[in-house]
Design a protein around this motif. Sequence first.
Motif, PDB file in Angstrom:
ATOM      1  N   VAL A  54       3.589   0.710  13.201  1.00 23.62           N
ATOM      2  CA  VAL A  54       3.710   1.959  13.964  1.00 23.62           C
ATOM      3  C   VAL A  54       4.987   2.693  13.566  1.00 23.62           C
ATOM      4  O   VAL A  54       4.993   3.916  13.378  1.00 23.62           O
ATOM      5  N   THR A  55       6.079   1.943  13.415  1.00 18.64           N
ATOM      6  CA  THR A  55       7.359   2.552  13.045  1.00 18.64           C
ATOM      7  C   THR A  55       7.246   3.268  11.699  1.00 18.64           C
ATOM      8  O   THR A  55       7.652   4.421  11.562  1.00 18.64           O
ATOM      9  N   PHE A  56       6.675   2.587  10.731  1.00 19.50           N
ATOM     10  CA  PHE A  56       6.576   3.176   9.377  1.00 19.50           C
ATOM     11  C   PHE A  56       5.624   4.369   9.354  1.00 19.50           C
ATOM     12  O   PHE A  56       5.968   5.435   8.840  1.00 19.50           O
ATOM     13  N   THR A  57       4.434   4.199   9.885  1.00 17.77           N
ATOM     14  CA  THR A  57       3.437   5.265   9.773  1.00 17.77           C
ATOM     15  C   THR A  57       3.749   6.456  10.672  1.00 17.77           C
ATOM     16  O   THR A  57       3.159   7.531  10.490  1.00 17.77           O
ATOM     17  N   SER A  58       4.648   6.303  11.626  1.00 15.04           N
ATOM     18  CA  SER A  58       5.082   7.445  12.444  1.00 15.04           C
ATOM     19  C   SER A  58       6.287   8.157  11.847  1.00 15.04           C
ATOM     20  O   SER A  58       6.800   9.105  12.423  1.00 15.04           O
ATOM     21  N   GLY A  59       6.759   7.692  10.684  1.00 15.14           N
ATOM     22  CA  GLY A  59       7.835   8.378   9.986  1.00 15.14           C
ATOM     23  C   GLY A  59       9.219   7.933  10.367  1.00 15.14           C
ATOM     24  O   GLY A  59      10.209   8.581   9.995  1.00 15.14           O
ATOM     25  N   ARG A  60       9.327   6.812  11.063  1.00 16.99           N
ATOM     26  CA  ARG A  60      10.644   6.285  11.422  1.00 16.99           C
ATOM     27  C   ARG A  60      11.082   5.270  10.385  1.00 16.99           C
ATOM     28  O   ARG A  60      10.255   4.658   9.703  1.00 16.99           O
ATOM     29  N   TRP A  61      12.371   5.038  10.300  1.00 20.53           N
ATOM     30  CA  TRP A  61      12.875   4.096   9.307  1.00 20.53           C
ATOM     31  C   TRP A  61      12.405   2.686   9.640  1.00 20.53           C
ATOM     32  O   TRP A  61      12.597   2.202  10.759  1.00 20.53           O
ATOM     33  N   ALA A  62      11.794   2.038   8.670  1.00 19.30           N
ATOM     34  CA  ALA A  62      11.286   0.684   8.878  1.00 19.30           C
ATOM     35  C   ALA A  62      11.853  -0.273   7.850  1.00 19.30           C
ATOM     36  O   ALA A  62      11.251  -1.283   7.519  1.00 19.30           O
ATOM     37  N   LEU A 102       2.041 -16.809  15.651  1.00 17.50           N
ATOM     38  CA  LEU A 102       1.084 -15.783  16.029  1.00 17.50           C
ATOM     39  C   LEU A 102       1.471 -15.101  17.335  1.00 17.50           C
ATOM     40  O   LEU A 102       1.231 -13.908  17.522  1.00 17.50           O
ATOM     41  N   ALA A 103       2.086 -15.854  18.240  1.00 18.22           N
ATOM     42  CA  ALA A 103       2.419 -15.297  19.547  1.00 18.22           C
ATOM     43  C   ALA A 103       3.719 -14.510  19.539  1.00 18.22           C
ATOM     44  O   ALA A 103       3.843 -13.503  20.249  1.00 18.22           O
ATOM     45  N   VAL A 104       4.693 -14.939  18.724  1.00 18.49           N
ATOM     46  CA  VAL A 104       6.034 -14.355  18.797  1.00 18.49           C
ATOM     47  C   VAL A 104       6.333 -13.443  17.609  1.00 18.49           C
ATOM     48  O   VAL A 104       6.875 -12.335  17.786  1.00 18.49           O
ATOM     49  N   VAL A 105       5.988 -13.867  16.411  1.00 20.21           N
ATOM     50  CA  VAL A 105       6.392 -13.134  15.209  1.00 20.21           C
ATOM     51  C   VAL A 105       5.374 -12.070  14.818  1.00 20.21           C
ATOM     52  O   VAL A 105       5.736 -10.926  14.521  1.00 20.21           O
ATOM     53  N   ALA A 106       4.094 -12.439  14.820  1.00 15.94           N
ATOM     54  CA  ALA A 106       3.070 -11.517  14.335  1.00 15.94           C
ATOM     55  C   ALA A 106       3.048 -10.177  15.061  1.00 15.94           C
ATOM     56  O   ALA A 106       2.800  -9.144  14.412  1.00 15.94           O
ATOM     57  N   PRO A 107       3.274 -10.109  16.376  1.00 17.87           N
ATOM     58  CA  PRO A 107       3.274  -8.787  17.025  1.00 17.87           C
ATOM     59  C   PRO A 107       4.273  -7.801  16.427  1.00 17.87           C
ATOM     60  O   PRO A 107       4.067  -6.580  16.501  1.00 17.87           O
ATOM     61  N   VAL A 144      -1.103 -17.542   3.364  1.00 16.95           N
ATOM     62  CA  VAL A 144      -1.525 -16.146   3.279  1.00 16.95           C
ATOM     63  C   VAL A 144      -1.519 -15.493   4.658  1.00 16.95           C
ATOM     64  O   VAL A 144      -1.084 -14.344   4.816  1.00 16.95           O
ATOM     65  N   ALA A 145      -1.983 -16.215   5.667  1.00 15.41           N
ATOM     66  CA  ALA A 145      -1.988 -15.661   7.027  1.00 15.41           C
ATOM     67  C   ALA A 145      -0.574 -15.359   7.493  1.00 15.41           C
ATOM     68  O   ALA A 145      -0.317 -14.296   8.083  1.00 15.41           O
ATOM     69  N   PHE A 146       0.361 -16.268   7.231  1.00 18.35           N
ATOM     70  CA  PHE A 146       1.748 -16.026   7.639  1.00 18.35           C
ATOM     71  C   PHE A 146       2.331 -14.810   6.929  1.00 18.35           C
ATOM     72  O   PHE A 146       3.074 -14.024   7.519  1.00 18.35           O
ATOM     73  N   LEU A 147       2.006 -14.648   5.645  1.00 19.94           N
ATOM     74  CA  LEU A 147       2.495 -13.485   4.906  1.00 19.94           C
ATOM     75  C   LEU A 147       1.896 -12.188   5.453  1.00 19.94           C
ATOM     76  O   LEU A 147       2.615 -11.218   5.719  1.00 19.94           O
ATOM     77  N   LEU A 148       0.583 -12.176   5.631  1.00 12.99           N
ATOM     78  CA  LEU A 148      -0.099 -10.935   6.025  1.00 12.99           C
ATOM     79  C   LEU A 148       0.191 -10.534   7.462  1.00 12.99           C
ATOM     80  O   LEU A 148      -0.006  -9.368   7.828  1.00 12.99           O
ATOM     81  N   LEU A 149       0.646 -11.467   8.276  1.00 20.26           N
ATOM     82  CA  LEU A 149       1.005 -11.167   9.657  1.00 20.26           C
ATOM     83  C   LEU A 149       2.514 -11.151   9.861  1.00 20.26           C
ATOM     84  O   LEU A 149       2.988 -11.177  10.995  1.00 20.26           O
ATOM     85  N   SER A 150       3.269 -11.103   8.766  1.00 17.74           N
ATOM     86  CA  SER A 150       4.725 -11.088   8.874  1.00 17.74           C
ATOM     87  C   SER A 150       5.199  -9.698   9.307  1.00 17.74           C
ATOM     88  O   SER A 150       4.480  -8.705   9.154  1.00 17.74           O
ATOM     89  N   PRO A 151       6.393  -9.597   9.870  1.00 20.06           N
ATOM     90  CA  PRO A 151       6.853  -8.308  10.419  1.00 20.06           C
ATOM     91  C   PRO A 151       6.773  -7.139   9.449  1.00 20.06           C
ATOM     92  O   PRO A 151       6.372  -6.038   9.828  1.00 20.06           O
ATOM     93  N   ALA A 152       7.147  -7.335   8.195  1.00 18.21           N
ATOM     94  CA  ALA A 152       7.206  -6.222   7.240  1.00 18.21           C
ATOM     95  C   ALA A 152       5.936  -6.069   6.421  1.00 18.21           C
ATOM     96  O   ALA A 152       5.932  -5.395   5.389  1.00 18.21           O
TER      97      ALA A 152
END
Length: 414
Positions: free
Chosen positions: A405-413, A393-398, A172-180
């Motif tokens: 930010v990309t999605f909520t600012s109206g950019r294509w995500a 957590l160090a490389v992928v989650a960020p 669950v942690a890996f899913l919830l912290l995944s890029p998308a």
Amino acid sequence: MTTTLPTSAPSEASPAHRAPGRKPQIPGARVRRLLHRLTPGDRRVLRLYLLTRLGLWLVAYCTAWLFPKGGNVKAPAPWLSHWAQWDWAHYQHIAEYGYFGSFPGNDPASDNRVAFFPGFPFALRAVHTVIADWTAAGLLISLVSGAVAVVALARIAGLGRTDGARAGQRAVAFLLLSPAAVFLAAGYTESLFLAFALPAWLAAKNRNWLLAGLLGAAATTTRVSGLFLAAAIAVEFLTARDGHRGTRRLRALSWCALPAVPAAAYTVYLHAHTGDWLAWKHAQERGWYRDFHSPAEALRNTWRNAFDHLQNTGYAWEFQLELAAMATGLLLLALLLYRRRWPEVVFIALNLWALGTSYWYLSVPRATLLWWPLWTGLAHWSLRRHWVRDAYLAVVAPLMVVLTVTFTSGRWAG
């Protein structure tokens, strides 16, 4: 752990079946009874889920202030407006006006609403009868659906393991912290699909084929990926040794075909209104270039848009993410083949074929959210190799914050 269907009981509203002096149950009591059925592991997963929701909402709040829509503004746009992006407009239009009703600003030449399956818009219309704001209603659907999905994912990850609770929490942690992961919080179909698909898979693993078929059918109402799930459930049935023989086995196999019913019904509905048996496919082609191309051509087109300076930097970066997500899917498929996990192989292979044979890769990072073998596999690997969790957590989650930010600012995500 087993999955069972609820048994029938006399109606609580009927005096003839109520014990003398017994008070009818109130909704709060039913909620408490449901909560009592959650294991300590389930509750830890839900706590993590709610904390990550708060984190995403905080990122959206900060984005509203740091990246306002417009120039030199003194106040940000309303917080909810930052979640009403891209495909959301299609879902709201379907919920509000149906598939063929006109709406303000509608251009029939570019109207591709039929490319979206009806499950999420129907749910949105139902919730809107209680929640007046359309965007808030969509966020509520995803919030509740996501809670169901993460509990089911945790239970899938823990099947047959002595460290099942830890494996479930890691998955669950890996899913919830995944890029998308932002798409699990937004008013999109991913959470609702997973809320049906993951319990369907859990039911299949517990040999409850009727429940698996019914939940798989519900998943198909939201996304065409439900048909890929149906294929995986069918392979799980064919490779299972559950003692079914003869007519009983044929009946159980027929339950696995239930997910095809909503797709067939939607096809008939569209044909009745358009005269086109392939109306859904043609809308996908018009709106998103999802006509058939060879895998090599799709890779070449995506690569050129990612690195040959054909797009602005924001779009090019998104195409780079598409390539990374496709590479992840191919690696996952290879590992599943090596381990002979045939049902999961079918599900991932069908996903990759559908995503990898259009003009270019599109929405592959979003599709990774549906790949439960990826999240359970990472969880099991991280329990054997502790550095896997730290590296993730160090490389992928960020990247999850970046895409939020990309999605909520109206950019294509994606």
